[in-house]
Design a protein around this motif. Structure first.
Motif, PDB file in Angstrom:
ATOM      1  N   PHE A  12       0.821  -1.221   0.000  1.00 48.87           N
ATOM      2  CA  PHE A  12       0.000   0.000   0.000  1.00 48.87           C
ATOM      3  C   PHE A  12       0.853   1.269   0.000  1.00 48.87           C
ATOM      4  O   PHE A  12       0.439   2.307  -0.526  1.00 48.87           O
ATOM      5  CB  PHE A  12      -0.955   0.014   1.201  1.00 48.87           C
ATOM      6  N   THR A  13       2.061   1.201   0.608  1.00 43.81           N
ATOM      7  CA  THR A  13       2.882   2.425   0.694  1.00 43.81           C
ATOM      8  C   THR A  13       3.924   2.506  -0.424  1.00 43.81           C
ATOM      9  O   THR A  13       4.368   3.587  -0.779  1.00 43.81           O
ATOM     10  CB  THR A  13       3.648   2.487   2.039  1.00 43.81           C
ATOM     11  N   ALA A  14       4.340   1.343  -0.951  1.00 42.15           N
ATOM     12  CA  ALA A  14       5.426   1.270  -1.956  1.00 42.15           C
ATOM     13  C   ALA A  14       6.743   1.795  -1.391  1.00 42.15           C
ATOM     14  O   ALA A  14       7.695   2.072  -2.128  1.00 42.15           O
ATOM     15  CB  ALA A  14       5.072   2.028  -3.234  1.00 42.15           C
ATOM     16  N   ARG A  15       6.803   1.920  -0.048  1.00 36.59           N
ATOM     17  CA  ARG A  15       8.038   2.421   0.583  1.00 36.59           C
ATOM     18  C   ARG A  15       9.020   1.269   0.822  1.00 36.59           C
ATOM     19  O   ARG A  15       8.621   0.175   1.215  1.00 36.59           O
ATOM     20  CB  ARG A  15       7.708   3.073   1.939  1.00 36.59           C
ATOM     21  N   PRO A  16      10.340   1.483   0.616  1.00 37.25           N
ATOM     22  CA  PRO A  16      11.325   0.423   0.875  1.00 37.25           C
ATOM     23  C   PRO A  16      11.362   0.017   2.352  1.00 37.25           C
ATOM     24  O   PRO A  16      11.158   0.853   3.239  1.00 37.25           O
ATOM     25  CB  PRO A  16      12.650   1.054   0.456  1.00 37.25           C
ATOM     26  N   VAL A  17      11.600  -1.273   2.592  1.00 31.64           N
ATOM     27  CA  VAL A  17      11.808  -1.809   3.945  1.00 31.64           C
ATOM     28  C   VAL A  17      13.266  -2.244   4.037  1.00 31.64           C
ATOM     29  O   VAL A  17      13.782  -2.917   3.137  1.00 31.64           O
ATOM     30  CB  VAL A  17      10.858  -3.002   4.195  1.00 31.64           C
ATOM     31  N   GLY A  18      13.932  -1.853   5.123  1.00 30.47           N
ATOM     32  CA  GLY A  18      15.358  -2.151   5.271  1.00 30.47           C
ATOM     33  C   GLY A  18      15.602  -3.582   5.735  1.00 30.47           C
ATOM     34  O   GLY A  18      14.698  -4.257   6.232  1.00 30.47           O
ATOM     35  N   VAL A  19      16.848  -4.006   5.596  1.00 31.13           N
ATOM     36  CA  VAL A  19      17.180  -5.420   5.871  1.00 31.13           C
ATOM     37  C   VAL A  19      17.066  -5.728   7.367  1.00 31.13           C
ATOM     38  O   VAL A  19      16.748  -6.860   7.748  1.00 31.13           O
ATOM     39  CB  VAL A  19      18.597  -5.747   5.360  1.00 31.13           C
ATOM     40  N   GLU A  20      17.258  -4.699   8.206  1.00 30.49           N
ATOM     41  CA  GLU A  20      17.188  -4.972   9.663  1.00 30.49           C
ATOM     42  C   GLU A  20      15.787  -5.440  10.039  1.00 30.49           C
ATOM     43  O   GLU A  20      15.588  -6.439  10.719  1.00 30.49           O
ATOM     44  CB  GLU A  20      17.544  -3.704  10.447  1.00 30.49           C
ATOM     45  N   ARG A  21      14.759  -4.708   9.518  1.00 26.29           N
ATOM     46  CA  ARG A  21      13.362  -5.105   9.795  1.00 26.29           C
ATOM     47  C   ARG A  21      13.059  -6.435   9.092  1.00 26.29           C
ATOM     48  O   ARG A  21      12.394  -7.312   9.658  1.00 26.29           O
ATOM     49  CB  ARG A  21      12.429  -4.009   9.292  1.00 26.29           C
ATOM     50  N   ALA A  22      13.606  -6.615   7.881  1.00 19.15           N
ATOM     51  CA  ALA A  22      13.379  -7.889   7.181  1.00 19.15           C
ATOM     52  C   ALA A  22      13.966  -9.041   7.989  1.00 19.15           C
ATOM     53  O   ALA A  22      13.363 -10.117   8.104  1.00 19.15           O
ATOM     54  CB  ALA A  22      14.013  -7.835   5.787  1.00 19.15           C
ATOM     55  N   TRP A  23      15.122  -8.814   8.573  1.00 21.14           N
ATOM     56  CA  TRP A  23      15.766  -9.853   9.390  1.00 21.14           C
ATOM     57  C   TRP A  23      14.918 -10.156  10.636  1.00 21.14           C
ATOM     58  O   TRP A  23      14.655 -11.312  10.970  1.00 21.14           O
ATOM     59  CB  TRP A  23      17.168  -9.383   9.799  1.00 21.14           C
ATOM     60  N   GLN A  24      14.442  -9.089  11.283  1.00 18.12           N
ATOM     61  CA  GLN A  24      13.636  -9.282  12.509  1.00 18.12           C
ATOM     62  C   GLN A  24      12.381 -10.108  12.227  1.00 18.12           C
ATOM     63  O   GLN A  24      11.915 -10.877  13.062  1.00 18.12           O
ATOM     64  CB  GLN A  24      13.231  -7.912  13.081  1.00 18.12           C
ATOM     65  N   LEU A  25      11.842  -9.958  10.992  1.00 12.60           N
ATOM     66  CA  LEU A  25      10.601 -10.662  10.640  1.00 12.60           C
ATOM     67  C   LEU A  25      10.865 -11.985   9.931  1.00 12.60           C
ATOM     68  O   LEU A  25       9.950 -12.620   9.411  1.00 12.60           O
ATOM     69  CB  LEU A  25       9.722  -9.747   9.776  1.00 12.60           C
ATOM     70  N   GLY A  26      12.132 -12.366   9.851  1.00 18.49           N
ATOM     71  CA  GLY A  26      12.464 -13.684   9.282  1.00 18.49           C
ATOM     72  C   GLY A  26      12.413 -13.750   7.768  1.00 18.49           C
ATOM     73  O   GLY A  26      12.318 -14.830   7.180  1.00 18.49           O
ATOM     74  N   LEU A  27      12.499 -12.590   7.098  1.00 21.35           N
ATOM     75  CA  LEU A  27      12.429 -12.603   5.629  1.00 21.35           C
ATOM     76  C   LEU A  27      13.761 -13.017   5.019  1.00 21.35           C
ATOM     77  O   LEU A  27      13.814 -13.478   3.881  1.00 21.35           O
ATOM     78  CB  LEU A  27      12.054 -11.218   5.086  1.00 21.35           C
ATOM     79  N   VAL A  28      14.873 -12.788   5.756  1.00 22.37           N
ATOM     80  CA  VAL A  28      16.190 -13.149   5.208  1.00 22.37           C
ATOM     81  C   VAL A  28      16.856 -14.147   6.147  1.00 22.37           C
ATOM     82  O   VAL A  28      16.617 -14.118   7.371  1.00 22.37           O
ATOM     83  CB  VAL A  28      17.093 -11.905   4.997  1.00 22.37           C
ATOM     84  N   ASN A  29      17.675 -15.034   5.575  1.00 22.39           N
ATOM     85  CA  ASN A  29      18.335 -16.060   6.397  1.00 22.39           C
ATOM     86  C   ASN A  29      19.562 -15.506   7.111  1.00 22.39           C
ATOM     87  O   ASN A  29      19.843 -15.864   8.262  1.00 22.39           O
ATOM     88  CB  ASN A  29      18.742 -17.243   5.514  1.00 22.39           C
ATOM     89  N   HIS A  30      20.339 -14.683   6.383  1.00 15.26           N
ATOM     90  CA  HIS A  30      21.581 -14.140   6.971  1.00 15.26           C
ATOM     91  C   HIS A  30      21.817 -12.726   6.464  1.00 15.26           C
ATOM     92  O   HIS A  30      21.567 -12.434   5.282  1.00 15.26           O
ATOM     93  CB  HIS A  30      22.784 -15.013   6.581  1.00 15.26           C
ATOM     94  N   VAL A  31      22.313 -11.861   7.351  1.00 14.15           N
ATOM     95  CA  VAL A  31      22.795 -10.528   6.959  1.00 14.15           C
ATOM     96  C   VAL A  31      24.306 -10.553   7.143  1.00 14.15           C
ATOM     97  O   VAL A  31      24.798 -10.824   8.252  1.00 14.15           O
ATOM     98  CB  VAL A  31      22.162  -9.414   7.818  1.00 14.15           C
ATOM     99  N   VAL A  32      25.041 -10.316   6.043  1.00 11.59           N
ATOM    100  CA  VAL A  32      26.504 -10.523   6.058  1.00 11.59           C
ATOM    101  C   VAL A  32      27.182  -9.291   5.447  1.00 11.59           C
ATOM    102  O   VAL A  32      26.711  -8.769   4.427  1.00 11.59           O
ATOM    103  CB  VAL A  32      26.876 -11.781   5.222  1.00 11.59           C
ATOM    104  N   PRO A  33      28.287  -8.824   6.038  1.00 10.65           N
ATOM    105  CA  PRO A  33      28.980  -7.655   5.467  1.00 10.65           C
ATOM    106  C   PRO A  33      29.388  -7.908   4.006  1.00 10.65           C
ATOM    107  O   PRO A  33      29.644  -9.044   3.605  1.00 10.65           O
ATOM    108  CB  PRO A  33      30.221  -7.509   6.366  1.00 10.65           C
TER     109      PRO A  33
END
Ligand code: YXS
Length: 259
Positions: free
Chosen positions: A160-181
């Motif tokens: 509904f907003t078309a606004r980007p969501v950052g990886v930190e929130r994606a990680w908190q919600l389990g959307l990504v398996n790993h966040v790596v430098p």
């Protein structure tokens, strides 16, 4: 110049998007390169695939090539459209596909990423769903792929907003398996892919397909199906859809009238 490169290292294949001039927009030519690469790796019986963009990119993919979206009448995201074909190729590939992300993931590229089996992301990654920004009649199949990957509340907010969501929130919600430098993500992903490749490929492939069949198992009555098609036709034939495309081409903000 090839828009996609494919390399094999033992039982692990890597498919790389490499069209920075157009921010790896998913046009017919680039998708054909991705599908061809996946088909070659499938023939080579690789046991894991890494799907990535060229190192250092700020945009993993800008989503569907807007220049190739039909002006109206034809369904822009119908069953036989290239983006649909790519998503099915990823979901039906008989080995896990790991999306290795850097930079922004836009629109239909989110669906491509969430059609993969695992997601590794650098800290700068963002996800944005943009049909509402362009007035596009998004497809049920695409929404289902996204709904299988994230909580409905987040999917609604993003859609509904078309606004980007950052990886930190994606990680908190389990959307990504790993966040790596960024300086470690390629080695980290290759190591996990090699681990998968040492396991029993038939068992891994069977579990991948079993999970996909479970994801697909939703009941729809004929009336519900007809209503879904009517909703998409209404949006696809709207002036707002034409306005969304025109605004992008003119590099201006769209003015949607709800007609
Ligand atoms: O002006 P030139 O010729 O250099 O081309 C520019 C852009 O027009 C082009 N480009 C695209 N062309 C076609 N389709 C695209 N999706 C697309 N994105 C970019 O690439 C050249 C460089 O773009 P520029 O100057 O904007 O780069 P930037 O680094 O300043 O900004 C990068 C982005 C990704 C933030 C920006 O390009 C952007 O907002 N792109 C559109 C993202 C988007 O709305 N994608 C959704 C596409 S439609 C879709 O995926 C589905 C149908 S749906 O909407 O339903 O999800």
């Amino acid at each position: 110049m090839a828009l996609v490169s494919v390399i094999t290292d033992g039982a692990v294949g890597t498919v790389m998007l490499d069209h920075p001039e157009k921010r790896n927009a998913l046009g017919e030519a680039l998708i054909a390169g991705l599908v061809d690469g996946l088909d070659r790796l499938r023939a080579g019986a690789v046991r894991a695939v890494v799907l990535r963009a060229a190192p250092g990119t700020k945009v993993w993919s800008a989503g569907h090539d807007i220049d190739e979206l039909p002006s109206s009448r034809r369904d822009p995201l119908g069953w036989s459209e290239p983006l649909r074909l790519l998503v099915r190729r990823l979901q039906e590939f008989p080995a896990p596909v790991i999306a290795q992300l850097e930079g922004g993931v836009w629109g239909g590229a989110c669906e491509v990423v969430f059609a993969c089996d695992l997601i590794h992301a650098t800290p700068d990654v963002t996800f944005a769903l943009t049909p509402a920004r362009l007035g596009v009649p998004y497809g049920l199949f695409g929404l289902k792929t996204l709904a299988s990957a994230m909580p409905r509340s987040l999917l609604r907010e993003m859609a509904f907003t078309a606004r980007p969501v950052g990886v930190e929130r994606a990680w908190q919600l389990g959307l990504v398996n790993h966040v790596v430098p960024v300086d470690r993500i390629a080695g980290f992903t290759a190591d996990l892919a090699r681990t998968i490749a040492t396991n029993a490929p038939l068992a891994v492939a069977a579990m991948k397909e079993q999970l996909r069949i479970l994801d697909d198992a939703i009941g729809l009555g004929p009336g519900q199906f007809e209503r879904l098609q009517e909703l998409r036709r209404t949006v696809g034939e709207s002036g707002d859809y034409r306005e969304g495309l025109a605004a992008f081409a003119a590099k201006r903000a769209p003015v949607f009238l709800g007609t």
